[in-house]
Design a protein around this motif. Structure first.
Motif, short mmCIF file in Angstrom:
data_model
loop_
_atom_site.label_atom_id
_atom_site.label_comp_id
_atom_site.label_asym_id
_atom_site.label_seq_id
_atom_site.Cartn_x
_atom_site.Cartn_y
_atom_site.Cartn_z
N UNK A 40 -23.52 42.67 -10.45
CA UNK A 40 -24.03 42.52 -11.81
C UNK A 40 -23.60 43.65 -12.72
N UNK A 41 -23.45 44.86 -12.18
CA UNK A 41 -23.08 46.00 -13.01
C UNK A 41 -21.73 45.77 -13.69
N UNK A 42 -20.84 45.05 -13.03
CA UNK A 42 -19.53 44.77 -13.63
C UNK A 42 -19.64 43.72 -14.73
N UNK A 43 -20.51 42.74 -14.54
CA UNK A 43 -20.74 41.74 -15.58
C UNK A 43 -21.33 42.39 -16.82
N UNK A 44 -22.28 43.30 -16.62
CA UNK A 44 -22.90 43.98 -17.74
C UNK A 44 -21.89 44.85 -18.49
N UNK A 45 -21.02 45.52 -17.75
CA UNK A 45 -20.00 46.36 -18.39
C UNK A 45 -19.00 45.49 -19.16
N UNK A 46 -18.59 44.37 -18.57
CA UNK A 46 -17.67 43.47 -19.26
C UNK A 46 -18.28 42.98 -20.57
N UNK A 47 -19.55 42.60 -20.53
CA UNK A 47 -20.22 42.10 -21.73
C UNK A 47 -20.33 43.19 -22.79
N UNK A 48 -20.61 44.42 -22.35
CA UNK A 48 -20.72 45.53 -23.31
C UNK A 48 -19.40 45.72 -24.05
N UNK A 49 -18.30 45.76 -23.30
CA UNK A 49 -17.01 46.07 -23.92
C UNK A 49 -16.47 44.89 -24.72
N UNK A 50 -16.82 43.68 -24.33
CA UNK A 50 -16.36 42.55 -25.15
C UNK A 50 -17.14 42.51 -26.47
N UNK A 51 -18.42 42.86 -26.41
CA UNK A 51 -19.20 42.92 -27.65
C UNK A 51 -18.67 44.02 -28.56
N UNK A 52 -18.34 45.16 -27.97
CA UNK A 52 -17.77 46.24 -28.77
C UNK A 52 -16.42 45.82 -29.36
N UNK A 53 -15.60 45.18 -28.54
CA UNK A 53 -14.29 44.74 -29.00
C UNK A 53 -14.37 43.81 -30.20
#
Length: 404
Positions: A332-345
């Motif tokens: 899950x930690x990787x899913x959360x990180x992916x979502x964070x950076x896509x939102x920032x992007x």
């Protein structure tokens, strides 16, 4: 909400690449050249079938073939023939195009083979610009050809490349490494650890070769020794990252705090992840996960030095690595990180004169930005990352970055 924003951004990117997709560069390779644009158009067509995307992709491939026939002879994976030919092979493998690649690409073999014997300076193995990228193309041909004769030839070429790597390697107290020019203008030499230009790409390449029984006996010893050397430079506690970018000949380390594909812990971790599968070493696997889990907690924009959106060193590149590792591990930690950076992007599309609002960072004392459509640093790569996020099965393109 996130999914709709991504779909809207993808449509912006698609319209930009349909209407203004030509690069000023004459590169034809997959990362900096027109082959990467073709890869995007065919993937978009798989996501949203339409004649325009398929036609544009086909026109780009035809233009690449025409350029080579007219004497184009730049060899690299990033910008030249090796990357363009690799792309054609992948598109055929995916059945996005239908060509006899044995006939079409086989004529390039002797030229690319010859290039691997030239310019064996300190940077000859560079993935983007040297022999590792060419070897990566030959490995794809080895895996896909239906011709026993060609398979045997590619076997020989790949063995030659491994022998060259073995011959040019340098021994350390812990294993082996390869020396390169770190800062050419200053005459600074040492061991580059990065995925884009250094030791991590060699480990990644040797891992993929070692997965084939035909090569494992020759590659596994070199692979294990290079992993050992890499791991000898891992810090017990991370400052910003566990690994430096490079180590000079007098053992000075260049500390990296970048969160990126090109340099830093993410590229090291991806290569160690692939290596752990073939060397069957649980400690190597644990190290890859440790690096990624720590990197997933890093969210400060200034500290991570994420100042643009592209795949090389931007938000969508970081997102895509975490998204890929989530698919690999279900953590899950990787899913959360992916979502964070896509939102920032999605928030940094603020360049009014940039394609879909994006520009690539050019660095320097006074940072500058410029328009870019390519896969590595431009909106084609951002589009592919979005496509893979929306449709997880559409991800094989990322092999061009040694991720998948």
């Amino acid at each position: 909400m996130r999914e709709q924003k991504l779909k809207n951004k993808l449509e912006e990117i698609n319209q930009e690449l349909i209407n203004n997709g030509d690069l000023d560069s004459t590169d034809i390779g997959v990362l900096s050249g027109s082959a990467g644009l073709a890869l995007y158009h065919f993937y978009y067509n798989a996501y949203n079938p339409n004649e325009t995307s398929e036609d544009v992709g086909s026109e780009i491939i035809a233009s690449i073939v025409g350029s080579i026939n007219e004497g184009y002879n730049f060899h690299t994976f990033c910008g030249g023939i090796a990357g363009a030919a690799w792309t054609i092979e992948l598109l055929n493998e995916l059945e996005f195009i239908e060509v006899d690649t044995d006939a079409l690409l086989g004529i390039l073999d002797e030229y690319l083979r010859h290039v691997t014997t030239l310019n064996q300076n300190e940077n000859f193995y560079d993935f983007l610009h040297g022999v590792i990228g060419i070897g990566y193309y030959f490995l794809k041909r080895y895996e896909n050809t239906n011709s026993p004769e060609l398979k045997s030839k590619y076997d020989s070429i790949l063995v030659e490349i491994v022998s060259l790597l073995k011959k040019t390697s340098k021994k350390s107290d812990h294993g082996v490494y390869w020396e390169s020019n770190l800062i050419r203008e200053e005459g600074l030499k040492g061991c580059n650890l990065s995925l884009s230009h250094g030791l991590s790409s060699i480990i990644n390449f040797l891992s993929r070769l070692s997965a084939h029984a035909a090569f494992s006996e020759k590659t596994l010893p070199l692979l294990n020794q290079s992993i050992n050397h890499l791991l000898s430079h891992k810090k017990e506690q991370a400052d910003a990252s566990f690994f430096p970018d490079w180590i000079t000949k007098d053992n000075q380390e260049s500390q990296s705090n970048r969160l990126a594909w090109c340099y830093g812990d993410l590229g090291v971790a991806v290569s160690l992840w692939h290596a752990s599968k073939v060397v069957q070493n649980e400690e190597v696997k644990k190290t890859a996960i440790q690096l990624l889990e720590y990197a997933a907690t890093r969210r400060d924009i200034e500290e991570t030095r994420i100042v643009d959106a592209g795949l090389c060193h931007g938000a969508f590149g970081v997102m895509h690595i975490f998204d890929y590792m989530y698919k690999e591990t279900s953590k899950t930690i990787f899913k959360e990180a992916a979502d964070y950076w896509i939102d920032y992007g999605l928030t940094i599309d603020h360049h009014k004169d940039g394609p879909a609002g994006y520009k690539k960072w050019r660095g320097g004392d006074t940072p500058t930005y410029e328009k870019e459509n390519s896969l590595l640093e431009g909106v084609a790569g951002i589009g592919l990352a979005i496509l893979s996020y929306l449709h997880p099965e559409q991800t094989k393109w990322n092999q061009c970055l040694m991720i998948g």
